[in-house]
Design an enzyme around this catalytic site. Structure first.
Site, short mmCIF file in Angstrom:
data_model
loop_
_atom_site.label_atom_id
_atom_site.label_comp_id
_atom_site.label_asym_id
_atom_site.label_seq_id
_atom_site.Cartn_x
_atom_site.Cartn_y
_atom_site.Cartn_z
N GLU A 177 -9.44 -11.26 -6.71
CA GLU A 177 -8.53 -10.10 -6.68
C GLU A 177 -7.44 -10.18 -7.75
O GLU A 177 -7.06 -9.15 -8.32
CB GLU A 177 -7.90 -9.99 -5.29
CG GLU A 177 -8.94 -9.61 -4.22
CD GLU A 177 -8.39 -9.61 -2.82
OE1 GLU A 177 -9.12 -9.18 -1.90
OE2 GLU A 177 -7.24 -10.02 -2.60
N ASN A 225 -1.31 -0.21 7.45
CA ASN A 225 -0.71 -1.49 7.83
C ASN A 225 0.11 -2.10 6.69
O ASN A 225 0.33 -3.30 6.63
CB ASN A 225 -1.78 -2.45 8.35
CG ASN A 225 -2.94 -2.59 7.37
OD1 ASN A 225 -2.83 -2.19 6.22
ND2 ASN A 225 -4.04 -3.18 7.81
N TYR A 259 -11.85 -3.03 -3.15
CA TYR A 259 -12.56 -2.83 -1.89
C TYR A 259 -14.03 -2.62 -2.23
O TYR A 259 -14.49 -1.49 -2.39
CB TYR A 259 -11.98 -1.64 -1.11
CG TYR A 259 -10.60 -1.89 -0.54
CD1 TYR A 259 -10.39 -2.93 0.36
CD2 TYR A 259 -9.51 -1.09 -0.89
CE1 TYR A 259 -9.12 -3.16 0.90
CE2 TYR A 259 -8.24 -1.32 -0.35
CZ TYR A 259 -8.06 -2.36 0.55
OH TYR A 259 -6.81 -2.59 1.08
N HIS A 284 -1.89 -5.19 1.68
CA HIS A 284 -3.12 -5.96 1.55
C HIS A 284 -2.71 -7.38 1.18
O HIS A 284 -1.82 -7.57 0.34
CB HIS A 284 -4.03 -5.42 0.44
CG HIS A 284 -5.07 -6.43 0.06
ND1 HIS A 284 -6.22 -6.59 0.80
CD2 HIS A 284 -5.10 -7.38 -0.91
CE1 HIS A 284 -6.93 -7.59 0.27
NE2 HIS A 284 -6.26 -8.08 -0.76
N LYS A 296 0.83 -1.20 0.00
CA LYS A 296 0.00 0.00 0.00
C LYS A 296 0.88 1.27 0.00
O LYS A 296 2.10 1.18 0.23
CB LYS A 296 -0.91 -0.02 1.23
CG LYS A 296 -1.95 -1.15 1.24
CD LYS A 296 -2.73 -1.08 2.55
CE LYS A 296 -3.77 -2.14 2.70
NZ LYS A 296 -4.44 -2.06 4.03
P1 IDP Z 1 -7.00 -6.91 6.11
O1 IDP Z 1 -6.27 -5.88 5.27
O2 IDP Z 1 -6.15 -7.38 7.27
O3 IDP Z 1 -7.56 -8.06 5.31
P2 IDP Z 1 -9.75 -5.87 6.27
O4 IDP Z 1 -10.67 -6.18 7.41
O5 IDP Z 1 -10.00 -6.55 4.97
O6 IDP Z 1 -8.25 -6.14 6.78
O7 IDP Z 1 -9.78 -4.28 6.10
C1 IDP Z 1 -9.22 -3.66 4.96
C2 IDP Z 1 -8.34 -2.49 5.39
O8 IDP Z 1 -9.18 -1.47 5.97
C3 IDP Z 1 -7.31 -2.78 6.47
O9 IDP Z 1 -6.13 -3.37 5.99
C4 IDP Z 1 -7.07 -1.39 7.02
O10 IDP Z 1 -6.16 -0.64 6.21
C5 IDP Z 1 -8.43 -0.73 6.92
N1 IDP Z 1 -9.21 -0.76 8.19
C6 IDP Z 1 -9.83 -1.82 8.72
N2 IDP Z 1 -10.49 -1.48 9.87
C7 IDP Z 1 -10.29 -0.16 10.04
C8 IDP Z 1 -10.74 0.81 11.04
O11 IDP Z 1 -11.46 0.48 11.99
N3 IDP Z 1 -10.32 2.10 10.90
C9 IDP Z 1 -9.52 2.48 9.86
N4 IDP Z 1 -9.10 1.62 8.92
C10 IDP Z 1 -9.47 0.31 8.98
MG MG Z 2 -9.11 -8.14 3.92
#
Ligand code: IDP
Ligand code: MG
Length: 191
Positions: free
Chosen positions: A165, A151, A50, A154, A10
């Site tokens: 994807e 983080n 997304y 993805h 990312k």
């Molecule tokens: P993942 O990337 O670990 O699979 P997902 O639940 O698919 O996590 O969420 C997609 C992305 O959305 C996360 O990687 C993160 O960047 C963002 N995200 C998830 N929850 C939150 C939140 O509560 N606040 C802000 N960003 C979030």
């Molecule tokens: Mg995810």
């Protein structure tokens, strides 16, 4: 058991100069890169990745609630509202700078990549995982700043998610079949 999975480095990973470090971890584990490119995603492309699928939006919100609890706090909005808000931030964020897209292949690749990456909230990610080693961000900090959790990566969450994807990010001719020399150690004929 040989699976393919999609990884996106990312904008925070690209801008912090961590592309090489991140790819190194997957390569060293034995995962094979069968597709790799830098992409400046349009909002339309990001929206395919997304999606506004309600089940996924809710799961995002539910995970956020747990990560708030781990910080001793309570998220006051419902999971779907949280998921929708996060999606909007994600679309702005993922289109704000180039990202690096990879397809990795190997035995149980989906699960192994998630293990190397660590859980969604870096604050809950163990040392040794990419998210645990290179940041300490949390959903709560992201929410306060009206941005997604940074983080770095993805990674597809399931084999089905990976199949969908990969089609979003790669054309068939951008995916390459080749053999790593260490495959002879791992995979023997007839097994
Ligand atoms: P993942 O990337 O670990 O699979 P997902 O639940 O698919 O996590 O969420 C997609 C992305 O959305 C996360 O990687 C993160 O960047 C963002 N995200 C998830 N929850 C939150 C939140 O509560 N606040 C802000 N960003 C979030
Ligand atoms: Mg995810």
């Amino acid at each position: 058991m040989i699976e393919k999975t999609l990884v996106l480095i990312k904008p925070d990973g690209v801008q912090r100069g961590l592309i090489g470090e991140i790819i190194l971890r997957f390569e060293k584990c034995g995962l094979k890169i069968i597709g790799i490119k830098m992409v400046y995603a349009s909002r339309e492309l990001a929206g395919k990745h997304y999606t506004d699928d309600e089940a996924w939006l809710k799961s995002v919100g539910e995970k956020s609630i747990k990560s708030y609890e781990n910080q001793g706090k309570k998220l006051t909005v419902d999971p779907l509202t949280q998921g929708k808000q996060v999606r909007e931030w994600l679309l702005d964020y993922i289109t704000a700078s180039p990202i690096v897209a990879l397809i990795l292949e190997g035995h149980n690749a989906v699960r192994n990549v998630r293990k190397i990456v660590g859980p969604t909230s870096p604050a809950d990610a163990a040392p040794g995982t990419i998210r645990g080693d290179f940041t300490f961000d949390t959903p709560m900090l992201g929410d306060m700043q009206k941005r997604p959790v940074q983080n770095l990566i993805h990674a597809s969450g399931s084999v089905e998610e990976a199949q969908t994807e990969i089609k979003i990010w790669f054309k068939p001719e951008e995916i390459h079949a080749w053999k790593r020399i260490d495959e002879d150690l791992l995979y023997r004929e007839g097994n």
